[in-house]
Design a protein around this motif. Structure first.
Motif, short mmCIF file in Angstrom:
data_model
loop_
_atom_site.label_atom_id
_atom_site.label_comp_id
_atom_site.label_asym_id
_atom_site.label_seq_id
_atom_site.Cartn_x
_atom_site.Cartn_y
_atom_site.Cartn_z
N PRO A 177 0.82 -1.22 0.00
CA PRO A 177 0.00 0.00 0.00
C PRO A 177 0.85 1.26 0.00
O PRO A 177 1.99 1.26 0.46
CB PRO A 177 -0.81 -0.13 1.29
CG PRO A 177 -0.03 -1.06 2.16
CD PRO A 177 0.69 -1.99 1.25
N MET A 178 0.26 2.34 -0.51
CA MET A 178 0.93 3.65 -0.51
C MET A 178 0.23 4.57 0.48
O MET A 178 -0.96 4.87 0.33
CB MET A 178 0.88 4.27 -1.92
CG MET A 178 1.70 3.52 -2.95
SD MET A 178 1.59 4.29 -4.58
CE MET A 178 2.28 5.91 -4.25
N MET A 179 0.96 4.98 1.52
CA MET A 179 0.45 5.91 2.53
C MET A 179 -0.87 5.41 3.13
O MET A 179 -1.81 6.18 3.35
CB MET A 179 0.27 7.32 1.93
CG MET A 179 1.57 7.94 1.47
SD MET A 179 1.34 9.53 0.65
CE MET A 179 0.61 9.03 -0.89
N GLN B 144 -4.02 -2.04 1.17
CA GLN B 144 -4.47 -1.83 -0.21
C GLN B 144 -5.51 -2.91 -0.50
O GLN B 144 -5.56 -3.95 0.15
CB GLN B 144 -3.31 -1.91 -1.20
CG GLN B 144 -2.74 -3.30 -1.41
CD GLN B 144 -2.66 -3.70 -2.88
OE1 GLN B 144 -3.13 -2.97 -3.76
NE2 GLN B 144 -2.11 -4.88 -3.14
N MET B 145 -6.38 -2.65 -1.47
CA MET B 145 -7.51 -3.54 -1.73
C MET B 145 -7.55 -3.89 -3.21
O MET B 145 -7.39 -3.03 -4.07
CB MET B 145 -8.81 -2.84 -1.32
CG MET B 145 -10.02 -3.75 -1.29
SD MET B 145 -11.51 -2.80 -0.89
CE MET B 145 -11.00 -2.00 0.62
N VAL B 146 -7.76 -5.17 -3.48
CA VAL B 146 -7.94 -5.67 -4.85
C VAL B 146 -9.29 -6.37 -4.91
O VAL B 146 -9.55 -7.31 -4.16
CB VAL B 146 -6.82 -6.65 -5.26
CG1 VAL B 146 -7.06 -7.17 -6.67
CG2 VAL B 146 -5.45 -5.98 -5.16
N SER C 209 -0.96 -6.96 4.13
CA SER C 209 -1.43 -5.59 3.94
C SER C 209 -2.40 -5.45 2.76
O SER C 209 -2.83 -4.36 2.43
CB SER C 209 -0.24 -4.65 3.72
OG SER C 209 0.54 -5.07 2.60
N THR C 210 -2.75 -6.59 2.15
CA THR C 210 -3.72 -6.59 1.04
C THR C 210 -5.02 -7.24 1.47
O THR C 210 -5.01 -8.26 2.17
CB THR C 210 -3.15 -7.36 -0.17
OG1 THR C 210 -2.04 -6.65 -0.71
CG2 THR C 210 -4.20 -7.53 -1.27
N ILE C 211 -6.12 -6.63 1.06
CA ILE C 211 -7.43 -7.26 1.23
C ILE C 211 -7.92 -7.61 -0.17
O ILE C 211 -8.22 -6.73 -0.97
CB ILE C 211 -8.42 -6.33 1.95
CG1 ILE C 211 -7.93 -6.04 3.37
CG2 ILE C 211 -9.81 -6.97 1.99
CD1 ILE C 211 -8.77 -5.03 4.12
N LEU C 212 -7.95 -8.90 -0.47
CA LEU C 212 -8.38 -9.39 -1.78
C LEU C 212 -9.84 -9.83 -1.68
O LEU C 212 -10.19 -10.68 -0.86
CB LEU C 212 -7.50 -10.57 -2.22
CG LEU C 212 -7.92 -11.31 -3.50
CD1 LEU C 212 -7.90 -10.38 -4.71
CD2 LEU C 212 -7.01 -12.52 -3.74
N VAL C 213 -10.70 -9.22 -2.49
CA VAL C 213 -12.14 -9.54 -2.49
C VAL C 213 -12.49 -10.16 -3.83
O VAL C 213 -12.33 -9.52 -4.87
CB VAL C 213 -13.00 -8.28 -2.25
CG1 VAL C 213 -14.47 -8.65 -2.20
CG2 VAL C 213 -12.58 -7.58 -0.97
N VAL C 214 -12.94 -11.40 -3.81
CA VAL C 214 -13.28 -12.12 -5.04
C VAL C 214 -14.80 -12.37 -5.06
O VAL C 214 -15.33 -13.02 -4.16
CB VAL C 214 -12.53 -13.46 -5.13
CG1 VAL C 214 -12.87 -14.17 -6.44
CG2 VAL C 214 -11.02 -13.23 -5.02
#
Length: 338
Positions: A75-77, A81-83, A107-112
């Motif tokens: 993530p940036m600032m 971050q979310m995908v 740090s990523t939330i992946l939503v499928v």
């Protein structure tokens, strides 16, 4: 087999900012998939954070390699971050996501969002999701569950609905929950100032369903064996075929009499026992079945179910080249009542 997670559990954790690295949302019912995905998108990141940390793509326009590459970014600032992958049922070789899910980026939330079906829970992909994230299956509601959905939806809006009004909406809209939510929002907007209760009269004015001549009232007339009321309703249906299609009426009658047949096998012949046997949300929903059991024998109910199926076939032209729908319904109702 892992315990299935519910919509309420997911939303509760999200409200408490307890996030999983992956949310795999699948199933036949779009409504809950859309609600969860929208809630995550709306609440996890601020509008400023979304500019650099939100990626939304569609299964038909991407591939697994691109999804994994996006998910591995930092993530940036922002803390996260979310995908989001929408229409993921169109994503080819989706099972290869399992390699990423063995060690997902924290740090990523992946939503499928995988609609109109489900992945095989026995395969590796499902196992990795359940081990490191959330696997949610959104199932179609049964007809008996729709009034409960209506009441729960309106309760969250601090609005009540009368039981008859709820039945009218369930009959008119059916199990399409996205459409149901839209119709309920319209009703909320049309409530008089200060009013917080939806009535059959309001539905009649704003949705276009007659409060006296509808399938709910026809079913009630059949339960009570009220010949005059039943004939008035089917005459209204014949004069207003566009708002009262025969197929909808047959589906509702078939569902009721099929459930009535099951009710005869309930170990306990009480409101509570019938509700448990049929999977009804509350005992008051069983009262019509209790009343019908006093007026119809099991043999008659079997004959009625056969007659409804025969009427359905004839309405589709099988063994019937010309009899209009109104006449078919009249014949069916006469058979049920006599």
């Amino acid at each position: 087999m892992a315990k299935e997670v519910t919509y309420e559990e997911i939303v509760r954790n999200l409200k408490n900012r307890i996030y999983a690295p992956v949310y795999f949302l699948m199933g036949e019912e779009d409504y809950y998939i859309d609600r969860i995905a929208d809630y995550i998108i709306d609440t996890v990141l601020s509008e400023t954070e979304k500019e650099f940390n939100l990626t939304v793509t569609y299964g038909a326009d991407t591939d697994v390699a691109n999804v994994i590459n996006a998910a591995k970014r930092y993530p940036m600032m922002s803390e996260y971050q979310m995908v989001v992958v929408k229409e993921a049922q169109s994503l080819k070789r989706i099972e290869e996501l399992a390699f990423y899910l063995q060690k997902p980026q924290k740090s990523t939330i992946l939503v499928v969002c995988y609609k109109h079906g489900s992945i095989d829970r026995r395969k590796k992909l499902a196992a990795e999701i359940e081990k490191n994230g959330v696997l949610f299956e959104s199932r179609k509601l049964k007809d008996s569950q729709i009034p409960g959905f209506i009441s729960s939806y309106l309760k969250r809006k601090k609005v009540e609905i009368e039981p008859k009004a709820s039945e009218m909406m369930a009959e008119f809209v059916g199990a399409d929950l996205n459409r149901m939510a839209g119709e309920l929002e319209k009703l909320i907007l049309t409530l008089p100032e200060g009013a917080r209760r939806i009535t059959p009269e309001q539905i009649e004015r704003n949705i276009g369903i007659s409060k006296d001549y509808n399938n709910f009232e026809l079913r009630s007339a059949l339960v009570e064996k009220d010949v005059l009321k039943a004939n008035k309703i089917i005459k209204y249906f014949e004069e207003n075929p566009k708002n009262n299609p025969l197929q909808m009426t047959l589906a509702i009658l078939f569902n009721f009499f099929s459930n009535l047949m099951l009710a005869y096998y309930a170990p306990e012949k009480s409101d509570q026992g019938i509700a448990a046997q049929l999977g009804l949300k509350s005992p008051w929903q069983a009262k019509e079945y209790m009343a019908a059991m006093r007026r119809y024998s099991g043999v008659k109910v079997m004959q009625i179910i056969h007659a409804i199926r025969e009427c359905d076939a004839r309405s589709k032209g099988i063994g019937n080249p010309s009899t209009p729908d109104g006449e078919l319904l009249r014949d069916l109702i006469y058979f049920i009542l006599h």
